[in-house]
Design a protein around this motif. Structure first.
Motif, PDB file in Angstrom:
ATOM      1  N   GLY A 153       0.804  -1.210   0.000  1.00 10.25           N
ATOM      2  CA  GLY A 153       0.000   0.000   0.000  1.00 10.25           C
ATOM      3  C   GLY A 153       0.834   1.255   0.000  1.00 10.25           C
ATOM      4  N   ASP A 154       2.110   1.123   0.338  1.00 13.69           N
ATOM      5  CA  ASP A 154       2.980   2.282   0.443  1.00 13.69           C
ATOM      6  C   ASP A 154       3.672   2.507  -0.899  1.00 13.69           C
ATOM      7  OD1 ASP A 154       4.989   4.127   1.094  1.00 13.69           O
ATOM      8  OD2 ASP A 154       4.971   3.446   3.181  1.00 13.69           O
ATOM      9  N   ALA A 155       3.567   3.731  -1.418  1.00 10.52           N
ATOM     10  CA  ALA A 155       4.125   4.015  -2.740  1.00 10.52           C
ATOM     11  C   ALA A 155       5.633   3.749  -2.795  1.00 10.52           C
ATOM     12  CB  ALA A 155       3.836   5.461  -3.127  1.00 10.52           C
ATOM     13  N   ASP A 156       6.312   3.853  -1.629  1.00 19.80           N
ATOM     14  CA  ASP A 156       7.764   3.661  -1.627  1.00 19.80           C
ATOM     15  C   ASP A 156       8.173   2.190  -1.645  1.00 19.80           C
ATOM     16  OD1 ASP A 156       8.134   6.391  -1.500  1.00 19.80           O
ATOM     17  OD2 ASP A 156       8.041   6.394   0.701  1.00 19.80           O
ATOM     18  N   THR A 157       7.310   1.331  -1.131  1.00 21.32           N
ATOM     19  CA  THR A 157       7.713  -0.073  -1.012  1.00 21.32           C
ATOM     20  C   THR A 157       6.984  -1.005  -1.984  1.00 21.32           C
ATOM     21  OG1 THR A 157       6.072  -0.351   0.738  1.00 21.32           O
ATOM     22  CG2 THR A 157       8.328   0.090   1.435  1.00 21.32           C
ATOM     23  N   ALA A 158       5.900  -0.509  -2.605  1.00 25.30           N
ATOM     24  CA  ALA A 158       5.034  -1.413  -3.376  1.00 25.30           C
ATOM     25  C   ALA A 158       5.787  -2.104  -4.520  1.00 25.30           C
ATOM     26  CB  ALA A 158       3.827  -0.655  -3.900  1.00 25.30           C
ATOM     27  N   LEU A 159       6.449  -1.303  -5.353  1.00 22.31           N
ATOM     28  CA  LEU A 159       7.099  -1.906  -6.520  1.00 22.31           C
ATOM     29  C   LEU A 159       8.212  -2.860  -6.086  1.00 22.31           C
ATOM     30  CD1 LEU A 159       7.121  -1.929  -9.605  1.00 22.31           C
ATOM     31  CD2 LEU A 159       8.854  -0.142  -9.552  1.00 22.31           C
ATOM     32  N   GLY A 160       8.999  -2.412  -5.098  1.00 26.66           N
ATOM     33  CA  GLY A 160      10.087  -3.256  -4.598  1.00 26.66           C
ATOM     34  C   GLY A 160       9.572  -4.577  -4.044  1.00 26.66           C
ATOM     35  N   ALA A 243      -1.897   0.065  -8.274  1.00 28.42           N
ATOM     36  CA  ALA A 243      -2.033   0.691  -6.960  1.00 28.42           C
ATOM     37  C   ALA A 243      -0.715   0.623  -6.190  1.00 28.42           C
ATOM     38  CB  ALA A 243      -3.122  -0.015  -6.158  1.00 28.42           C
ATOM     39  N   PRO A 244      -0.426   1.534  -5.288  1.00 24.96           N
ATOM     40  CA  PRO A 244      -1.217   2.734  -4.982  1.00 24.96           C
ATOM     41  C   PRO A 244      -0.900   3.897  -5.914  1.00 24.96           C
ATOM     42  CG  PRO A 244       0.644   2.578  -3.486  1.00 24.96           C
ATOM     43  CD  PRO A 244       0.727   1.375  -4.398  1.00 24.96           C
ATOM     44  N   GLY A 245      -1.936   4.460  -6.473  1.00 26.91           N
ATOM     45  CA  GLY A 245      -1.799   5.658  -7.294  1.00 26.91           C
ATOM     46  C   GLY A 245      -0.822   5.528  -8.448  1.00 26.91           C
ATOM     47  N   GLY A 246      -0.745   4.341  -9.063  1.00 28.28           N
ATOM     48  CA  GLY A 246       0.135   4.174 -10.218  1.00 28.28           C
ATOM     49  C   GLY A 246       1.587   3.900  -9.856  1.00 28.28           C
ATOM     50  N   ALA A 247       1.871   3.646  -8.571  1.00 27.55           N
ATOM     51  CA  ALA A 247       3.258   3.413  -8.154  1.00 27.55           C
ATOM     52  C   ALA A 247       3.810   2.100  -8.711  1.00 27.55           C
ATOM     53  CB  ALA A 247       3.362   3.408  -6.626  1.00 27.55           C
ATOM     54  N   THR A 248       2.922   1.181  -9.091  1.00 25.71           N
ATOM     55  CA  THR A 248       3.397  -0.094  -9.634  1.00 25.71           C
ATOM     56  C   THR A 248       2.925  -0.281 -11.073  1.00 25.71           C
ATOM     57  OG1 THR A 248       1.438  -1.189  -8.765  1.00 25.71           O
ATOM     58  CG2 THR A 248       3.397  -1.245  -7.397  1.00 25.71           C
ATOM     59  N   ASP A 249       2.552   0.824 -11.713  1.00 26.21           N
ATOM     60  CA  ASP A 249       2.057   0.725 -13.080  1.00 26.21           C
ATOM     61  C   ASP A 249       3.196   0.320 -14.017  1.00 26.21           C
ATOM     62  OD1 ASP A 249       0.087   0.791 -14.925  1.00 26.21           O
ATOM     63  OD2 ASP A 249       0.225   2.933 -15.319  1.00 26.21           O
TER      64      ASP A 249
END
Lengths: 302, 418
Positions: A153-160, A243-249
């Motif tokens: 859910g956290d934009a900083d950790t989601a993709l990682g 999600a969240p907000g395109g951080a993992t788009d």
């Protein structure tokens, strides 16, 4: 003469099932996507021929441009992270397995086991592991007194977090390829290096690395194609919106969203969707071809 | 992207196979009904049996497809001149995509007099903007509000909030007693639009919507960004790690009694009861900004029943759709499916549904779905993304307002001047 002709017919007959399947399910869709990418759509029906407009839209005009390049950037991050972390660890594991330490056979199985799981299962499993309330990851962290973030859910950790899952899932595959490559290196080469005083680090960087170049080529190309076609894991773990907000788009999600729409927010737009798909295909094909050529050159024969 | 193209094509070919299969065994007097609601099969079978009793020569076959691929499957089949005779379709922009391509039969009050049984706003949800014709018989209206677990509230000794200040006070008490006040998280994008729609509506009021439609205001308007900013106050009362809490988790938190409130739509009622038949819940309007101010619920129409323009059994299909516009159908539909039929005079025997219908008397449109889901980028995707980021703390409410306005200005001339 007739024998030759009969033979040709026979070959044709044997090739037909594969050729037909390929044309119907691979070639035809590709051609169709190429065609769609030059048209606008009126609702769901092909409308007007617009030349390269769709391509210019997704590459250079708002609102598509920002989303396209944000997604592409995420793909680049995914590729670099997997290339270095996933394949780097795989390389070390392969070397450890090569040394045939006690229990190496069982470890070989353990390392390869996640690879046989479907991406859907892995995605759901890890989505549960990462769950902020019930997930084992945060509960384990809590045991050592750390309050874990809501990973997905956290934009900083989601993709990682999703990249980590991909590495966990696929680690065994490059490890196996590297191991096969290492096993092909003649024993005397390794022994000679050892006698000359090479330790593990030297062996790994100066001796084995150049000699497993063919394996590295395959791993590099497959990682590249996989990273830029990335779809299943982010789709399951982050949803179509990235999600969240395109951080993992990533491009795969963006293509799907654009072409097929989503139930409660987006509309179907096959024109722009196809343009994105065609661009992705061209980019991946071109880059792979060049990379293959460059990497092949550094491969050496013993 | 070969894989995804392949996937798309596989889906389409499956759809065509499905369509071919559906068309093949069609006996004389049999029509097919296409829907994305597999879970409603039993209810529809009962509804169709009642129809066949009145029209003994017409049998209806129920066929369902996965919701996320329904539009793709339907449009592929329709493009090939196939597809069900009667098609469940979406509303607003979702309907427009199919209707615009000419796949659906326009419904004329002369041939379908049952259209008079519907309020104008229900029909407008199924009307193509370009030709002002109605293309489907609306089946349900949905209302967005707050579910309350009565038992949890009673145990904590608090009453459902009527104003914003009460909401905060009640939430504080609940939290002190170890109960999560609000079950919602922000991980599922479409739920963010629902969440924002529910809590901001009473603060915005119908005047704001009128200003937006008249081009007198944009989403950069202070009223809108101030309402969004209020949502941030709720973060303390959502589950821990709310940015990672998805829709199914939120539902379970509410159903299990771990959370006291759930902001959601009336479409949850039957599902919630199925999952926890013992739940003692209520559905209330969102809190008013000040004591005594109106508490507007957000309302929209779900979709409708349309006739395939190329159906070989068009006369029979129209008969079915006409039946679906009668009060008799509406009564049964509401009782069987636990949804509010928009047909005038429908009796809602379920007390909770009746309550929702009562709340509808003080309602506002669900702004993005009703007005800004026709073109790309849709207002819905913009606000979903924006609220998700805002609740995660990466953008400000003002920035959300700017992004939404800028996105919509691409096709809304009124926003461009500002």
């Amino acid at each position: 003469m007739t024998g030759g002709r009969q033979r040709a017919l026979w070959i044709l007959f044997l090739l037909a099932p594969a050729a037909i399947t390929m044309s119907v399910f691979v070639v035809y869709p590709l051609v169709a996507a190429f065609r769609f990418s030059f048209y606008t759509f009126n609702g769901l029906r092909v409308a007007d021929f617009v030349g390269l407009e769709n391509f210019i839209d997704v590459l250079a005009r708002p609102p598509y441009r920002a989303a396209t390049f944000a997604a592409l950037w995420h793909n680049v991050i995914v590729f670099l992270a997997l290339l270095i972390v996933q394949n780097g660890v795989a390389y070390l594991i392969a070397y450890a397995l090569l040394k045939a330490l006690p229990g190496h056979r069982i470890h070989q199985v353990i390392v390869f086991l996640p690879v046989v799981l479907s991406a859907v299962i892995v995605g759901f499993l890890w989505k549960l592991f990462y769950h902020p309330l019930f997930g084992v990851v945060n509960q384990a962290l809590l045991l050592v007194g750390v309050n874990g973030p809501p990973w997905l859910g956290d934009a900083d950790t989601a993709l990682g977090s999703i990249i980590f899952v991909n590495a966990w899932h696929w680690l065994g595959f490059p490890a196996l390829i590297f191991l096969a490559g290492m096993q092909r290196i003649p024993l005397e080469t390794m022994e000679a290096a050892r006698l000359d005083g090479a330790n593990d680090a030297v062996l790994l960087t100066r001796i084995i690395w150049p000699l497993v170049a063919p394996s590295a080529t395959i791993v590099f190309i497959l990682t590249f194609i996989g990273s830029f076609n990335w779809f299943e894991l982010p789709y399951i773990m982050a949803g179509l919106s990235g999600a969240p907000g395109g951080a993992t788009d990533v491009l795969g999600l963006y293509f799907y969203r654009t072409a097929f729409g989503t139930v409660s927010s987006g509309l179907q737009d096959f024109g722009h969707g196809s343009a994105l798909a065609v661009l992705m295909f061209l980019f991946i094909a071109a880059f792979s071809a060049v990379a293959l050529r460059v990497l092949r050159r550094r491969e050496i024969e013993l | 992207m070969k894989q995804s193209i392949l996937r798309g094509t596989l889906l389409s070919s499956l759809a065509l196979f499905g369509a071919a299969m559906a068309a093949a065994p069609a006996r004389a007097g049999e029509i097919t009904f296409w829907t994305w609601r597999q879970e409603d099969r039993a209810a529809y079978t009962e509804l169709f049996n009642a129809f066949t009793k009145a029209n003994p020569d017409i049998h209806v076959k129920f066929e369902s497809f996965a919701p996320e691929n329904y539009n793709t499957i339907m449009s592929t089949a329709l493009a090939g001149g196939r597809g069900g005779d009667v098609l469940q379709s979406r509303a607003y922009g979702g309907l427009e995509q199919v209707a615009k391509a000419g796949y659906l039969l326009p419904l004329d009050p002369a041939t379908v007099p049952e259209l008079a049984n519907f309020p104008a706003e229900a029909l407008s949800a199924e009307t193509l903007r370009a030709d002002k014709k109605v293309y489907a018989i609306p089946f349900a209206s949905q209302t967005l509000g707050i579910f309350v677990n009565n038992d949890v509230f009673a145990k904590a000794g608090v009453k459902p909030p009527e104003t914003w200040d009460q909401l905060i006070a009640v939430s504080k008490t609940l939290k002190e007693k170890g109960i999560t006040p609000i079950a919602n998280g922000t991980a599922t994008a479409w739920m963010d639009e629902v969440f924002a729609g529910i809590f901001t509506n009473p603060m915005l009021g119908p005047d704001f919507v009128a200003d937006i439609l008249a081009g007198k205001a944009t989403f950069e308007d202070k009223r809108y960004t101030a309402a969004l900013a209020k949502l941030l106050e709720l973060r303390d009362y959502m589950p821990q790690g709310q940015t990672g809490i998805d829709y199914p988790t939120a539902q379970q938190l509410f159903l299990s009694g771990r959370a006291a409130m759930f902001a959601g739509g009336s479409f949850e009622i039957s599902n919630f009861r199925k999952q926890n038949p013992k739940i003692n819940m209520d559905f209330i309007a969102p809190p008013a900004p000040t004591e005594g101010a109106p508490r507007y619920v957000a309302k929209f129409y779900d979709g409708g029943y349309a006739v395939n323009a190329k159906s070989p059994n068009q006369a029979d299909a129209v008969k079915l759709v006409r039946y679906m516009g009668t009060k008799e159908y509406g009564d049964k539909f509401a009782a069987l499916l636990g949804n509010i039929s928009p047909i005038k005079g429908v009796v809602l025997e379920d007390p909770l549904l009746a309550k929702v219908a009562k709340l509808n008397e003080v309602s506002m449109p669900y702004i993005m779905a009703v007005y800004f889901r026709y073109e790309t980028p849709t207002g819905s995707e913009l606000i979903q993304n924006g609220v998700q980021k805002m609740m995660g703390g990466t953008v400000s409410p003002e920035q959300v307002g700017i992004d939404v306005t800028q996105g919509i200005s691409r096709y809304n001339a009124a926003f461009q001047k500002k």
